[in-house]
Write a protein that holds these residues in place. Structure first.
Motif, PDB file in Angstrom:
ATOM      1  N   GLY A 367       0.787  -1.219   0.000  1.00 17.78           N
ATOM      2  CA  GLY A 367       0.000   0.000   0.000  1.00 17.78           C
ATOM      3  C   GLY A 367       0.820   1.270   0.000  1.00 17.78           C
ATOM      4  O   GLY A 367       0.341   2.330   0.425  1.00 17.78           O
ATOM      5  N   VAL A 368       2.064   1.200  -0.507  1.00 15.42           N
ATOM      6  CA  VAL A 368       2.935   2.377  -0.522  1.00 15.42           C
ATOM      7  C   VAL A 368       3.410   2.705  -1.949  1.00 15.42           C
ATOM      8  O   VAL A 368       4.368   3.444  -2.132  1.00 15.42           O
ATOM      9  CB  VAL A 368       4.154   2.184   0.411  1.00 15.42           C
ATOM     10  CG1 VAL A 368       3.697   2.035   1.860  1.00 15.42           C
ATOM     11  CG2 VAL A 368       4.995   0.979   0.000  1.00 15.42           C
ATOM     12  N   ASP A 369       2.736   2.170  -2.956  1.00 11.79           N
ATOM     13  CA  ASP A 369       3.157   2.364  -4.344  1.00 11.79           C
ATOM     14  C   ASP A 369       2.928   3.780  -4.846  1.00 11.79           C
ATOM     15  O   ASP A 369       3.392   4.130  -5.933  1.00 11.79           O
ATOM     16  CB  ASP A 369       2.462   1.369  -5.272  1.00 11.79           C
ATOM     17  CG  ASP A 369       0.944   1.387  -5.123  1.00 11.79           C
ATOM     18  OD1 ASP A 369       0.460   1.188  -3.993  1.00 11.79           O
ATOM     19  OD2 ASP A 369       0.246   1.604  -6.134  1.00 11.79           O
ATOM     20  N   ASP A 370       2.245   4.600  -4.073  1.00 16.64           N
ATOM     21  CA  ASP A 370       2.131   6.014  -4.431  1.00 16.64           C
ATOM     22  C   ASP A 370       3.404   6.781  -4.119  1.00 16.64           C
ATOM     23  O   ASP A 370       3.578   7.924  -4.578  1.00 16.64           O
ATOM     24  CB  ASP A 370       0.950   6.653  -3.701  1.00 16.64           C
ATOM     25  CG  ASP A 370       1.068   6.554  -2.176  1.00 16.64           C
ATOM     26  OD1 ASP A 370       1.666   5.573  -1.676  1.00 16.64           O
ATOM     27  OD2 ASP A 370       0.560   7.472  -1.490  1.00 16.64           O
ATOM     28  N   ARG A 371       4.320   6.152  -3.357  1.00 17.69           N
ATOM     29  CA  ARG A 371       5.535   6.841  -2.942  1.00 17.69           C
ATOM     30  C   ARG A 371       6.815   6.154  -3.391  1.00 17.69           C
ATOM     31  O   ARG A 371       7.828   6.828  -3.618  1.00 17.69           O
ATOM     32  CB  ARG A 371       5.547   6.953  -1.408  1.00 17.69           C
ATOM     33  CG  ARG A 371       4.531   7.948  -0.850  1.00 17.69           C
ATOM     34  CD  ARG A 371       4.231   7.707   0.617  1.00 17.69           C
ATOM     35  NE  ARG A 371       3.277   6.605   0.774  1.00 17.69           N
ATOM     36  CZ  ARG A 371       2.892   6.117   1.931  1.00 17.69           C
ATOM     37  NH1 ARG A 371       3.404   6.616   3.051  1.00 17.69           N
ATOM     38  NH2 ARG A 371       2.016   5.132   1.994  1.00 17.69           N
ATOM     39  N   VAL A 372       6.804   4.835  -3.529  1.00 13.37           N
ATOM     40  CA  VAL A 372       8.025   4.089  -3.840  1.00 13.37           C
ATOM     41  C   VAL A 372       7.715   2.966  -4.825  1.00 13.37           C
ATOM     42  O   VAL A 372       6.562   2.697  -5.144  1.00 13.37           O
ATOM     43  CB  VAL A 372       8.670   3.485  -2.565  1.00 13.37           C
ATOM     44  CG1 VAL A 372       9.042   4.566  -1.567  1.00 13.37           C
ATOM     45  CG2 VAL A 372       7.737   2.462  -1.912  1.00 13.37           C
ATOM     46  N   GLY A 373       8.775   2.298  -5.310  1.00 12.85           N
ATOM     47  CA  GLY A 373       8.611   1.113  -6.131  1.00 12.85           C
ATOM     48  C   GLY A 373       8.890   1.305  -7.601  1.00 12.85           C
ATOM     49  O   GLY A 373       9.078   0.337  -8.334  1.00 12.85           O
ATOM     50  N   SER A 374       8.918   2.545  -8.056  1.00 15.83           N
ATOM     51  CA  SER A 374       9.199   2.835  -9.452  1.00 15.83           C
ATOM     52  C   SER A 374       9.794   4.231  -9.556  1.00 15.83           C
ATOM     53  O   SER A 374       9.719   5.027  -8.610  1.00 15.83           O
ATOM     54  CB  SER A 374       7.923   2.742 -10.302  1.00 15.83           C
ATOM     55  OG  SER A 374       6.941   3.667  -9.854  1.00 15.83           O
TER      56      SER A 374
END
Length: 455
Positions: A367-374
């Motif tokens: 639930g943190v893909d709005d900030r990290v991961g890409s």
């Protein structure tokens, strides 16, 4: 403060597409720790500082969606055991550790992740209730409980290391009244939520239904998810022992309503078609730990089938005590090879998909893909610089595939979190790194006399 990264083999892993977002000669502008612009060729931007990577890969920092960072001083234990015997060796040791020892071990583990290119971790803290040996897949739940400082010092260590993290705490529902259980968990959540939200990305439950003898353990966890707005990742269907007993506990989570609240299953190996189908229909996701599953002889999760059915999947490194080397490239390759060997189909796990699962996929289930991961405009500038010529791997016929299949920590030249250098050539820039190393090396002399030599 701004930074312009130039002449990069840029891998962005954009959301909403299976394309890895490869740019042969790319650039990236970072302002105040976040990505401000991305492009190809000659940059149309200027910055306070320029980082010319001269053809090296620049890719998202890895996300580990299942980790136990406090185990960094416990590698090489339980090598002849599956999960439960390994836990006896490893958690039987932490049962004798102090909050300060857990702080330094967690700090050491977090710096280890960073120096290997992992910039975000879902981190299970060692629970307040001490470990008990499993008998036929069951435990009594009568072990003593430690003070809240034992938990507090673990996220303290993670924060001081400078890694981004989601902090997961066990509820230990067999100890105390209902009010005491919820008050204890609320205090743990409050401690983490008081931290810098750019690094402490969230709080979560370490799901314990598989371990807990309490008949209402799932109801406790679901109530906490609703009451405190937290996520939940449960170690579930991991070990090849007592499989029928493990599978019988799926109904507890299902009937309590956990699936619809976004429950994450960690490992999820000893499944049935019915369990997978119900999990997908209910909205649950899973975290896959290939290296750990191999080390502990747990088996191979049916990841391609789960993905085909619509389940979201992330990838975790698990912990230093059961992967020994925090190498995300090794983890990816083991995952690819396990699935291909199982299915006898090379298309069952391709390198581009595996990279996505160990970056954006992990961020999505957390639930943190709005900030990290890409690497996308607006997200934190967390990235790795990986040089395919040091050591030289030859021509890059398929650059992204070579990045997954041919790179290793030897090629990892630098790691950045929020556009700030945190590790260079495997050496941490954190001022606490040397002390953390010294403290972890003191553990055997401090702990072994208390419990005897762990097997």
């Amino acid at each position: 403060m701004s930074l312009l990264v130039t002449h990069a083999r840029l891998i962005t892993i954009p959301a909403g597409t299976a394309d890895p977002g490869y740019i042969e000669d790319g650039w990236m502008l970072i302002e105040d720790g976040r990505i401000a612009a991305i492009g190809s060729g000659t940059p149309d931007a200027a910055a306070d500082e320029t980082l010319d990577v001269a053809g090296a890969f620049v890719a998202p920092g890895f996300v580990s969606s299942h980790s136990h960072l406090f185990t960094s001083g416990l590698r090489g234990l339980g090598v002849a055991d599956t999960l439960y015997g390994w836990c006896d060796a490893m958690l039987g040791t932490t049962a004798h550790m102090t909050p300060e020892q857990l702080y330094w071990s967690t700090l050491h583990g977090s710096l280890d992740f960073l120096s290997n290119g992992v910039t975000t971790a879902y981190n299970f803290t060692d629970p307040l209730q001490a470990w008990e040996s499993m008998v036929d897949g069951k435990r009594t739940g009568t072990a003593g409980i430690r003070g809240l400082e034992y938990h507090y010092r673990q996220p303290d260590g993670t924060l001081d290391a400078g890694i981004r993290f989601v902090d997961a705490s066990g509820m230990d529902v067999t100890v105390g009244s209902s009010d005491e259980v919820f008050d204890r968990f609320a205090a743990e959540v409050a401690h983490t939520r008081a931290m810098d939200a750019d690094f402490a990305l969230g709080s979560s439950i370490m799901g314990q239904v598989q371990w807990s003898p309490h008949p209402e353990a799932a109801e406790f966890e679901v109530e906490a998810m609703r009451r405190y707005g937290v996520t939940n990742q449960a170690h579930f269907l991991e070990s090849p022992e007592a499989v029928e007993h493990q599978q019988s506990k799926f109904a507890l989570y299902r009937d309590a309503g956990a699936l619809g609240l976004g429950l994450m299953f960690g490992h999820f190996i000893q499944t049935t078609p019915e369990i997978i189908a119900e999990s997908v229909a209910g909205g649950a996701s899973m975290s896959w730990q290939p290296a750990s599953n191999g080390r502990l002889a747990s088996g191979v999760a049916l990841v391609p089938e789960m993905l085909e059915m619509g389940m979201k999947v992330g990838v975790g490194l698990d912990d230093q005590a059961c992967t020994d080397v925090s190498d995300p490239w090794q983890n990816m390759r083991m995952g690819i090879y396990m699935q291909r060997a199982r299915t006898k189909d090379p298309l069952s796990m391709m390198p581009e998909l595996m990279l996505r699962l160990h970056t954006l996929g992990g961020a999505e289930i957390m639930g943190v893909d709005d900030r990290v991961g890409s690497l996308e405009v607006g997200k934190f500038a967390d990235f790795v610089v990986v040089d395919p010529r040091m050591p030289d791997v030859g021509p890059l016929w398929h650059p992204v595939r070579s990045y997954v299949l041919a790179m290793s920590p030897r090629n990892l030249k630098a790691v950045y979190v929020g556009g700030r250098l945190v590790s260079e050539n495997g050496v941490s820039t954190n001022p606490l790194a040397a002390e953390a190393s010294a403290k972890v090396h003191e553990l055997p002399a401090a702990v072994i006399p208390l419990r005897g030599h762990p097997h």
